[in-house]
Design an enzyme around this catalytic site. Sequence first.
Site, PDB file in Angstrom:
ATOM      1  N   PRO A   2       0.841  -1.201   0.000  1.00 60.37           N
ATOM      2  CA  PRO A   2       0.000   0.000   0.000  1.00 60.37           C
ATOM      3  C   PRO A   2       0.882   1.260   0.000  1.00 60.37           C
ATOM      4  CG  PRO A   2      -0.626  -1.513   1.766  1.00 60.37           C
ATOM      5  CD  PRO A   2       0.651  -2.020   1.191  1.00 60.37           C
ATOM      6  N   GLU A   3       0.602   2.185  -0.904  1.00 61.25           N
ATOM      7  CA  GLU A   3       1.339   3.439  -0.970  1.00 61.25           C
ATOM      8  C   GLU A   3       0.406   4.572  -0.522  1.00 61.25           C
ATOM      9  OE1 GLU A   3       3.393   3.821  -4.776  1.00 61.25           O
ATOM     10  OE2 GLU A   3       3.640   1.652  -4.898  1.00 61.25           O
ATOM     11  N   ARG A 115       2.111 -11.318   5.031  1.00 57.94           N
ATOM     12  CA  ARG A 115       3.571 -11.449   5.149  1.00 57.94           C
ATOM     13  C   ARG A 115       4.136 -10.989   6.489  1.00 57.94           C
ATOM     14  NH1 ARG A 115       4.926  -9.344  -0.885  1.00 57.94           N
ATOM     15  NH2 ARG A 115       3.060 -10.253  -1.756  1.00 57.94           N
TER      16      ARG A 115
END
Length: 279
Positions: A2-3, A115
Amino acid sequence: MPELPEVETIRSQLRKLIVGKKIIRVDVGLPRMVKLPLDKFRKIVIGAEIKKVDRRAKILIFELSNGWSILIHLKLSGRLIFRRKDESLKDEDKKWNHLIYYFSDGSRIFHNDLRQFGYVKLIETEKLADFFQKEKLGPEPLERNFTFNDFLVILKRKPKAKIKQFLMDQQNIAGIGNIYSDEILFLAGVHPLRKIADLKPEEIKKIFEGMKKILSEAIKLQGSSVDLYLTALGEEGEYVPRLKVYGKEGEKCEKCGGVIKRIKIGGRSAHFCPKCQKL
Ligand SMILES: [Zn+2]
């Protein structure tokens, strides 16, 4: 990962959903994600009300009523999904779930992370500015007071850097990662490996304007679900159909019909059109 547009989407959705609500319980399934002793975390968080939902770079901030703030970094694959009291849970909500916040009205937030690189921290709200200063985060690209001149000043600090890596470094500018740096450079017609010192003024102008344009449009469309990203409502963002080069290796360039290439730069990949973006 996510940016800025993805994290900003989550922020603006959560702001409308949780401000004013009281946290009554937290379940932690993956203690190492919380960067402080769990009993301390629970003691501070439980019973507090959410005062504000903020963002700095890719970090979400839940400001609490008791002088503390919860900082959440979603890193590579984090999700924060909000569900109302009566809303039935989807498989997505329970998958890779590590933390659940329960609110007094029966609603919940599921913090999921496949992750497991994400983190949760607690910082005293009055020390937030110091914390971000220590992280040496660069300016917010969409802030109105971040001008072309400011951009020139920060570029001049690293004349030897390659533009793609420069844009992704959070200490230069905050919030841009792999997806949007590729898209910004394509729009500007600048090769990702170009050295900053060699960029022409009009190219720098195009990068600056492209950055504001692409990030704003991506926020409007709630981000890009290229990987695991979902909005706070558990939905996919809608920016993917607008992507011109990211993830499009081997496909045709929309502008010139050439073939999009992918190269490695410092362990990350860059996608670009060799005809539209010359070295
Ligand atoms: Zn092209």
